[in-house]
Write a protein that holds these residues in place. Structure first.
Motif, PDB file in Angstrom:
ATOM      1  N   VAL A  41      -1.023   0.698  -6.449  1.00 58.00           N
ATOM      2  CA  VAL A  41      -1.354   0.999  -5.056  1.00 58.00           C
ATOM      3  C   VAL A  41      -2.777   1.539  -4.968  1.00 58.00           C
ATOM      4  N   SER A  42      -3.162   2.397  -5.920  1.00 60.21           N
ATOM      5  CA  SER A  42      -4.522   2.957  -5.916  1.00 60.21           C
ATOM      6  C   SER A  42      -5.574   1.861  -6.013  1.00 60.21           C
ATOM      7  N   GLN A  52      -4.149   5.371   2.090  1.00 62.48           N
ATOM      8  CA  GLN A  52      -2.947   5.093   1.305  1.00 62.48           C
ATOM      9  C   GLN A  52      -1.786   4.717   2.209  1.00 62.48           C
ATOM     10  N   GLY A  53      -1.635   5.410   3.319  1.00 66.68           N
ATOM     11  CA  GLY A  53      -0.533   5.119   4.231  1.00 66.68           C
ATOM     12  C   GLY A  53      -0.590   3.717   4.802  1.00 66.68           C
ATOM     13  N   ARG A  54      -1.777   3.298   5.235  1.00 71.25           N
ATOM     14  CA  ARG A  54      -1.913   1.952   5.818  1.00 71.25           C
ATOM     15  C   ARG A  54      -1.687   0.874   4.764  1.00 71.25           C
ATOM     16  N   VAL A  55      -2.224   1.075   3.572  1.00 70.32           N
ATOM     17  CA  VAL A  55      -2.042   0.087   2.503  1.00 70.32           C
ATOM     18  C   VAL A  55      -0.570   0.002   2.119  1.00 70.32           C
ATOM     19  N   LEU A  59       1.717  -3.328   2.103  1.00 76.12           N
ATOM     20  CA  LEU A  59       2.401  -3.767   0.883  1.00 76.12           C
ATOM     21  C   LEU A  59       3.905  -3.836   1.104  1.00 76.12           C
ATOM     22  N   ALA A  60       4.446  -2.879   1.833  1.00 71.69           N
ATOM     23  CA  ALA A  60       5.886  -2.901   2.139  1.00 71.69           C
ATOM     24  C   ALA A  60       6.246  -4.134   2.955  1.00 71.69           C
ATOM     25  N   CYS A  61       5.395  -4.501   3.902  1.00 78.12           N
ATOM     26  CA  CYS A  61       5.631  -5.714   4.697  1.00 78.12           C
ATOM     27  C   CYS A  61       5.641  -6.941   3.792  1.00 78.12           C
TER      28      CYS A  61
END
Length: 114
Positions: A41-42, A52-55, A59-61
């Motif tokens: 994620v980093s 981090q929240g938006r990424v 990624l979850a989508c």
């Protein structure tokens, strides 16, 4: 020519949703980044330059839609592309977009996202 999806509204809706998942520039950038291999994620955050929240939401989508899979390793989560056909799809989309660049740029019916 017969409809590719048999004309069923539900099937067309699923395919439309398939493309909507790719319709966001950030998700497309993340997906292209992950085509090269597994990333944390980093690393994804550094690549797209968002919080981090938006990424994580993007990624979850992509994971919920079946494009990528997550693997936990200690405190890190690694993402990778699940299906190699995704690379073919992205290459084809880039080629089609390049061939239709002027028309896509002039299209006023679909607002650009940033």
């Amino acid at each position: 020519m017969a409809p590719l999806l048999g004309g069923a509204g539900e099937q067309v809706g699923v395919v439309a949703k398939f493309f909507r998942a790719l319709g966001d520039p950030t998700r497309l950038r993340l997906l292209e980044f992950l085509l090269a291999g597994e990333h944390t994620v980093s690393e994804c955050i550094a690549h797209v330059g968002l919080s981090q929240g938006r990424v994580s939401v993007h990624l979850a989508c992509l994971a919920d839609c079946g494009y990528v899979a997550a693997r936990r390793a200690g405190r890190f989560t690694h993402y990778r592309v699940v299906d190699p056909r995704v690379a073919d799809l992205v290459v084809l989309a880039r080629s089609l977009a390049a061939d239709n660049c002027a028309a896509l740029a002039a299209c006023e019916r679909i607002a650009p996202r940033t």
